[in-house]
Write a protein that holds these residues in place. Structure first.
Motif, mmCIF file in Angstrom:
data_model
loop_
_atom_site.group_PDB
_atom_site.id
_atom_site.type_symbol
_atom_site.label_atom_id
_atom_site.label_comp_id
_atom_site.label_asym_id
_atom_site.label_seq_id
_atom_site.Cartn_x
_atom_site.Cartn_y
_atom_site.Cartn_z
ATOM 1 N N ASP A 68 -27.754 9.694 42.413
ATOM 2 C CA ASP A 68 -26.496 8.956 42.417
ATOM 3 C C ASP A 68 -26.689 7.549 41.871
ATOM 4 O O ASP A 68 -27.679 6.881 42.152
ATOM 5 C CB ASP A 68 -25.926 8.866 43.831
ATOM 6 N N ASP A 69 -25.716 7.104 41.130
ATOM 7 C CA ASP A 69 -25.708 5.747 40.583
ATOM 8 C C ASP A 69 -25.121 4.829 41.658
ATOM 9 O O ASP A 69 -23.930 4.919 41.986
ATOM 10 C CB ASP A 69 -24.853 5.727 39.315
ATOM 11 N N MET A 70 -25.945 3.971 42.217
ATOM 12 C CA MET A 70 -25.519 3.107 43.318
ATOM 13 C C MET A 70 -24.371 2.193 42.907
ATOM 14 O O MET A 70 -23.456 1.938 43.689
ATOM 15 C CB MET A 70 -26.691 2.277 43.840
ATOM 16 N N SER A 71 -24.368 1.696 41.696
ATOM 17 C CA SER A 71 -23.295 0.827 41.232
ATOM 18 C C SER A 71 -21.965 1.576 41.250
ATOM 19 O O SER A 71 -20.955 1.056 41.723
ATOM 20 C CB SER A 71 -23.601 0.311 39.827
ATOM 21 N N VAL A 72 -21.962 2.815 40.754
ATOM 22 C CA VAL A 72 -20.734 3.613 40.717
ATOM 23 C C VAL A 72 -20.259 3.902 42.136
ATOM 24 O O VAL A 72 -19.067 3.816 42.447
ATOM 25 C CB VAL A 72 -20.945 4.918 39.910
ATOM 26 N N ARG A 73 -21.198 4.246 43.002
ATOM 27 C CA ARG A 73 -20.825 4.539 44.388
ATOM 28 C C ARG A 73 -20.219 3.314 45.061
ATOM 29 O O ARG A 73 -19.202 3.408 45.754
ATOM 30 C CB ARG A 73 -22.031 5.026 45.170
ATOM 31 N N LEU A 74 -20.818 2.149 44.885
ATOM 32 C CA LEU A 74 -20.275 0.932 45.481
ATOM 33 C C LEU A 74 -18.897 0.596 44.916
ATOM 34 O O LEU A 74 -18.009 0.151 45.643
ATOM 35 C CB LEU A 74 -21.236 -0.239 45.282
ATOM 36 N N GLN A 75 -18.726 0.797 43.619
ATOM 37 C CA GLN A 75 -17.415 0.559 43.014
ATOM 38 C C GLN A 75 -16.367 1.479 43.632
ATOM 39 O O GLN A 75 -15.267 1.042 43.984
ATOM 40 C CB GLN A 75 -17.472 0.789 41.505
#
Length: 178
Positions: A68-75
């Motif tokens: 998982d892309d942490m940046s995408v998840r946080l967004q």
């Protein structure tokens, strides 16, 4: 004649029962906004709590993996969280005092700072917040009918289980498709 103890008991019962039988629509819409946004992004509903002090909480979870892309998840999580407040601005008949939504904004500021650290090309934390805010308002606007339908079904104080919320979402979407 009523003694002092009985008088206070009666007074406290009157205060306790002076609450309307169901939560105010602004609280129901706010929590429905979180639930619908989370559902649209693939999050599993874990529950909604509507408290008698006219606050609420929505709990959701996304199954994450190693890739998982942490940046995408946080967004995504920031958009879901912001959607609750965005609903109150997109549906002006239910505007609320901004001070009551402080809990929905604090974590978003932290998320924006983390996103900036992960991917500085996305801009400053303020630019990230502005971008995600626009997206949250679009989610609120584009899902207005569903959010209002779900909010209409959140008609009691207390806890709704994840299964209840999922059933409400499914039935509400079927009802809108007719």
């Amino acid at each position: 004649m009523m003694n002092t103890y009985d008088w206070w008991v009666a007074k406290l019962r009157a205060i306790r029962h002076s609450k309307p039988p169901e939560p105010p629509m602004r609280v129901r819409l706010h929590e429905a906004g979180h639930a619908v946004a989370g559902h649209r992004f693939g999050y599993v509903q874990q529950g909604i709590m509507l408290r008698e002090d006219d606050t609420g909480e929505t709990s959701q979870q996304y199954a994450t993996g190693m890739d998982d892309d942490m940046s995408v998840r946080l967004q995504t999580e920031t958009i879901i969280s912001m959607t609750g407040f965005a609903v109150t601005l997109e549906y002006p008949e239910y505007r609320t005092d901004a001070l009551r939504i402080g809990g929905d904004v604090q974590m978003e500021l932290v998320n924006a700072a983390i996103i900036h650290r992960i991917d500085p090309a996305m801009g400053s934390a303020e630019e990230i917040m502005n971008s995600l805010w626009v997206r949250a308002r679009l989610v609120a606007r584009n899902n207005k009918a569903l959010i209002q339908t779900v909010a209409g079904r959140l008609d009691r104080y207390g806890f709704y289980t994840g299964e209840e919320i999922q059933r409400i979402l499914d039935e509400s979407m079927k009802g809108l498709d007719r």
